[in-house]
Enzyme design. Structure first.
Site, PDB file in Angstrom:
ATOM      1  N   ARG A   1      73.658 -25.852 -37.930  1.00 28.13           N
ATOM      2  CA  ARG A   1      73.273 -24.456 -38.117  1.00 28.13           C
ATOM      3  C   ARG A   1      73.865 -23.974 -39.443  1.00 28.13           C
ATOM      4  NH1 ARG A   1      69.934 -25.124 -34.774  1.00 28.13           N
ATOM      5  NH2 ARG A   1      69.694 -24.117 -32.751  1.00 28.13           N
TER       6      ARG A   1
ATOM      7  N   GLU B   1      67.294 -17.625 -42.239  1.00 30.33           N
ATOM      8  CA  GLU B   1      66.039 -18.391 -42.161  1.00 30.33           C
ATOM      9  C   GLU B   1      64.912 -17.456 -41.787  1.00 30.33           C
ATOM     10  OE1 GLU B   1      66.629 -21.662 -39.476  1.00 30.33           O
ATOM     11  OE2 GLU B   1      68.343 -22.422 -40.574  1.00 30.33           O
TER      12      GLU B   1
ATOM     13  N   HIS C   1      64.113 -26.170 -41.631  1.00 28.54           N
ATOM     14  CA  HIS C   1      64.567 -26.286 -40.235  1.00 28.54           C
ATOM     15  C   HIS C   1      63.577 -27.134 -39.413  1.00 28.54           C
ATOM     16  CE1 HIS C   1      67.170 -24.229 -36.957  1.00 28.54           C
ATOM     17  NE2 HIS C   1      66.776 -25.434 -36.546  1.00 28.54           N
TER      18      HIS C   1
END
Ligand code: NAP
Length: 325
Positions: free
Chosen positions: A237, A266, A285
């Site tokens: 993360r 994000e 991601h």
């Protein structure tokens, strides 16, 4: 009375249809944000939630007074106030295991792509700049035989370490909350303190979950402990790393390169320098983003919510204390 499920993540049609056989389903798979009035109205009646990637706040929970269970389509649970859910008797479930190998593949992809400068050199070819055989200024560095330092040695950490040790003859170091004797035996992995690992590893790969203990675990001081030839990979993360300090270390050449699948914000803000840095491979991601694995994650989430709302034990509960299982 049929129980009601609110879905706020796109799910395969067949799985939605399966849920609809036993539950009333409000499908908000294309939801832009939680303020949508129709979503709010559905939330008021919901017994179950299925979704991912959005922060579930106590305010959202207040708006869902009948909520019994949440099935996250993710293994990471940093978007959920787990203690608060437990206090309210709301069961949280996640999707471990089914995404481990795919996420490890992505982690290794970042190790390879950064070491061999694959994206930078593919761009070089695309721009038509490959006019002669290349010299040392375009060389990368070896992966095989190097030292891989895993920050976190859980499911995904172990799967990456296994690729490194068994596929690439890498020496494995790890720092982790608990020791992993079976992996030490299997892979010859050695446990180190974080500082020591950072100083020794050629590749530092982060796979710890984001939590209050791991937030900004890797900051300016930690990056300063890394070798200037070392490569940093984050598949966990964004919040585990101080991104401004990382950008500074990359810019100043204090570390060689970074492979990043996750970011503090994000989608990555348009003004982020990261995608424009030659020594950075930035992915959107995509750790678990294959057709097979995303389907398996959706399958697991659907099974979890069905079991939880039927009073049965879900496949992967996170907060077992929330209610008797
Ligand atoms: P996991 O099996 O629970 O592994 C996490 C490991 O981190 C465990 O070994 C744990 O130690 C260790 N750990 C936790 N807190 C720590 C701390 N404060 N200090 C040191 N070690 C600590 O989880 P996983 O399935 O491997 O997933 C890991 C994370 O990857 C997820 O939480 C998620 O955020 C991220 N992820 C990202 C993607 C992506 O798309 N990029 C995809 C999937 C997952 P113990 O073994 O002692 O408990």
């Amino acid at each position: 009375m049929q129980k009601r499920i609110v879905v706020y993540r796109r799910l395969p049609e067949a799985l939605l249809a399966e849920l609809k056989r036993d539950f009333h389903v409000d499908d908000f798979g294309h939801l832009e944000n939680f303020e949508d009035p129709a979503f709010r109205a559905a939330l008021k009646e919901a017994h179950g939630l299925v979704g991912a990637s959005q922060k579930i706040t106590p305010e959202i929970l207040d708006a869902a007074p009948h909520l019994e269970a949440i099935a996250s389509v993710s293994v990471g649970v940093d978007n959920y106030p787990v203690d608060e859910l437990t206090r309210r008797g709301i069961l949280l479930c996640n999707t471990p295991d089914v995404l481990t190998e795919t996420t490890a593949d992505t982690g290794f992809l970042l190790i390879m792509a950064t070491a061999r400068r694959a994206v930078e050199l593919a761009d070089f070819v695309r721009r038509g700049e490959w006019q002669a055989s290349l010299g040392a200024s375009h060389f990368g560095s070896d992966v095989h035989g190097k030292t891989l330092g895993m920050v976190g040695m859980g499911r995904i950490g172990a799967a990456i370490a296994r690729r490194g040790a068994l596929g690439f003859g890498m020496r494995i170091l790890y720092s982790n909350a608990s020791p992993k004797p079976a992996l030490e035996e299997e892979l010859g992995a050695r446990r180190r303190g974080l500082d020591e690992l950072l100083g020794e590893a050629d590749f530092v790969c982060v796979t710890v979950p984001l939590s209050p203990e791991t937030e900004r675990l890797i900051g300016q001081r930690e990056l300063g402990l890394m070798r200037d030839s070392a490569i940093f990979v984050n598949i966990a993360r964004g919040g585990v790393v101080d991104e401004a300090a990382l950008i500074e270390a990359l810019d100043a050449g204090r570390i060689r390169a970074a492979g990043l699948d996750v970011f503090e914000r994000e989608p990555l803000p348009a003004d982020s320098p990261l995608p424009h840095m030659a020594n950075v491979v930035a992915l959107p991601h995509i750790g678990s983003a294959t057709h097979e694995t995303r389907h398996a994650m959706a399958r697991r989430a659907v099974d979890n919510i069905r079991l939880a709302l039927s009073g049965e034990r879900p496949l992967s509960p996170v907060n077992e204390d929330a209610r008797p299982l």
